[in-house]
Design an enzyme around this catalytic site. Structure first.
Site, short mmCIF file in Angstrom:
data_model
loop_
_atom_site.label_atom_id
_atom_site.label_comp_id
_atom_site.label_asym_id
_atom_site.label_seq_id
_atom_site.Cartn_x
_atom_site.Cartn_y
_atom_site.Cartn_z
N ASN A 1 -5.66 -9.46 -7.71
CA ASN A 1 -5.62 -10.18 -6.44
C ASN A 1 -6.88 -10.98 -6.14
O ASN A 1 -6.87 -11.85 -5.27
CB ASN A 1 -5.36 -9.19 -5.29
CG ASN A 1 -6.40 -8.09 -5.23
OD1 ASN A 1 -6.65 -7.41 -6.24
ND2 ASN A 1 -7.01 -7.88 -4.08
N SER B 1 5.15 -6.48 -1.79
CA SER B 1 4.82 -6.62 -0.37
C SER B 1 5.41 -7.91 0.16
O SER B 1 5.22 -8.99 -0.42
CB SER B 1 3.30 -6.63 -0.18
OG SER B 1 2.96 -6.79 1.18
N GLY B 2 6.12 -7.83 1.29
CA GLY B 2 6.80 -8.99 1.83
C GLY B 2 5.88 -10.11 2.28
O GLY B 2 6.18 -11.29 2.07
N HIS B 3 4.75 -9.76 2.86
CA HIS B 3 3.92 -10.82 3.46
C HIS B 3 3.14 -11.62 2.42
O HIS B 3 2.48 -12.61 2.75
CB HIS B 3 2.98 -10.23 4.52
CG HIS B 3 1.79 -9.50 3.98
ND1 HIS B 3 0.53 -10.05 3.93
CD2 HIS B 3 1.66 -8.24 3.49
CE1 HIS B 3 -0.31 -9.17 3.44
NE2 HIS B 3 0.35 -8.07 3.16
N THR C 1 0.82 -1.21 0.00
CA THR C 1 0.00 0.00 0.00
C THR C 1 0.86 1.25 0.00
O THR C 1 0.63 2.18 -0.79
CB THR C 1 -0.95 0.00 1.21
OG1 THR C 1 -1.96 -1.00 1.02
CG2 THR C 1 -1.63 1.35 1.39
N CYS D 1 -9.49 -7.20 1.67
CA CYS D 1 -9.84 -5.79 1.83
C CYS D 1 -11.33 -5.55 1.79
O CYS D 1 -11.84 -4.61 2.37
CB CYS D 1 -9.16 -4.95 0.75
SG CYS D 1 -7.37 -5.08 0.75
N GLN E 1 1.01 -9.51 -6.25
CA GLN E 1 0.54 -10.89 -6.41
C GLN E 1 1.37 -11.70 -7.40
O GLN E 1 1.10 -12.88 -7.59
CB GLN E 1 -0.93 -10.89 -6.85
CG GLN E 1 -1.90 -10.38 -5.80
CD GLN E 1 -2.03 -11.30 -4.60
OE1 GLN E 1 -1.61 -12.46 -4.63
NE2 GLN E 1 -2.60 -10.78 -3.52
N THR F 1 13.43 6.04 10.35
CA THR F 1 14.47 5.06 10.57
C THR F 1 14.15 3.77 9.84
O THR F 1 13.07 3.20 10.00
CB THR F 1 14.64 4.78 12.07
OG1 THR F 1 14.94 6.00 12.74
CG2 THR F 1 15.75 3.77 12.32
#
Length: 367
Positions: free
Chosen positions: A147, A194-196, A68, A312, A175, A231
């Site tokens: 998705n 996106s990592g997840h 996102t 979503c 995706q 950071t």
């Protein structure tokens, strides 16, 4: 529980978790600090960044909190930076809310947006895309794989078309990365990950780009070359690089997808929503006259986890904008469920899903 909702999120690999823990234990210093521990953390951060650049064939990497944020940065950062060249943007009606809502916000700033319609299969017409381009078009944004139903857009073809016209191309690859093979010769200008979604960690992602000057959309200490202040989590970056190195297409996904298409076609009032040439790891199915929530709940009682359409939209109970855009008949549109495979999906999971669906279908239909 048998987990078949991998398009919503994936279970992290042990190797990714181990990399995350090790980086936090040994390289916990702020990579912006000037002391030796900060320098070590920065070195590790840049190693992860370079690994990702090499894998993605991109010149620049900005680490984000996920897809996102990457989509927001790609669209808003590019549009504001190049508004002197034009203020027109093209996308599709079936994009992720992080794209559609970012573009809606840009419209409030005076940009104009063309939202291309899609076919029953969820695909845009490339000729319609060509016709939508204007002299002041600066950006086109499309997801590689939808998705919800798995439609695959021809991004290599579109990338070549847009490069010829000097129009930036952003691809939401959340995706598709690690699941489809990318053509290095036809990469877009901006790529969101996106990592997840690839058995990495929530809270990690990136925007990869080449030949684009982005304008920052958040402000602070000027980290990430001034593009994304705050950071940087070295451990998240390391874990993301690890997840992407391990991610690869699984040929069994196509086998299972084809088998399930045949299986569902045998039921009266059951329709496969995903097009035949959809991504192999996503299969959307609809049952006539039945709400998707009932299907999901019934399968959950059988220890099988799937979702309605997307994570979503499933919580609020609204019909997905994707399902609305493809013109699914009214009697089917409320009964969509999405099955999605991941790296940990096994043959026995597919067998269990088939058995569970047979029982749930008989219960719902009273047969």
């Amino acid at each position: 529980m048998i987990y078949l909702d991998n398009s919503a999120t994936t279970r992290p690999r042990k190797e990714v978790l181990d990399a995350f823990v090790a980086a936090n234990e040994r390289f916990y210093a702020n990579p912006s600090s000037l002391h030796v521990l900060g320098n070590q953390a920065e070195d590790l951060l840049e190693t992860a960044r370079n690994q990702l650049k090499e894998r993605l064939y991109m010149e620049e990497i900005v680490f984000t909190s996920g897809g996102t944020e990457a989509n927001n940065l790609a669209l808003i950062g590019t549009a504001r930076s190049y508004q002197h060249r034009g203020k027109h943007i093209v996308t599709a009606q079936t994009e992720h809310p992080s794209v559609l809502n970012s573009l809606a916000a840009l419209e409030q700033e005076g940009f104009s947006v063309t939202r291309l319609p899609v076919s029953r299969s969820g695909a845009i017409d490339v000729d319609e895309l060509k016709n939508a381009l204007q002299s002041d078009t600066i950006l086109v944004s499309l997801m590689h794989i939808n998705n919800e139903i798995g439609t695959v857009h021809p991004i290599a073809e579109i990338a070549v078309l847009l490069k010829e016209r000097r129009i930036f191309f952003h691809v939401d690859a959340v995706q598709s990365i690690g699941k489809l093979v990318f053509d290095p010769a036809a990469m877009p200008d901006l790529l969101s990950i996106s990592g997840h979604k690839i058995h990495g960690l929530k809270g990690s992602g990136l925007l990869a780009y080449s030949g684009v000057q982005l304008q920052a959309i958040q402000y602070g200490g000027g980290q990430e070359s001034g593009i994304r202040s705050g950071t940087v989590s070295v451990a998240n970056a390391v874990a993301l690089a690890k997840a992407l190195r391990l991610a690869q297409p699984n040929p069994l996904h196509l086998t299972w997808n084809q088998r399930l298409r045949g299986f569902f076609s045998e039921f009266n009032g059951v329709k496969v929503v995903s097009p035949k040439d959809a991504a192999p790891h996503i299969l959307a199915v609809a049952v006539k006259g039945v709400k998707g929530e009932i299907l999901v709940s019934g399968l959950q009682k059988e220890s099988v986890i799937v979702s309605t359409s997307s994570a979503c939209s499933s919580k609020n109970g609204d019909t997905s904008h994707v399902i609305g855009a493809i013109g699914l008949p009214r009697e089917f549109k409320d009964g969509v469920m999405r099955i999605s495979f991941g790296a940990f999906t096994e043959e026995q999971d597919i067998i269990a899903l088939q058995s569970a669906f047979q029982r749930v279908y008989r219960t719902i239909k009273g047969v």
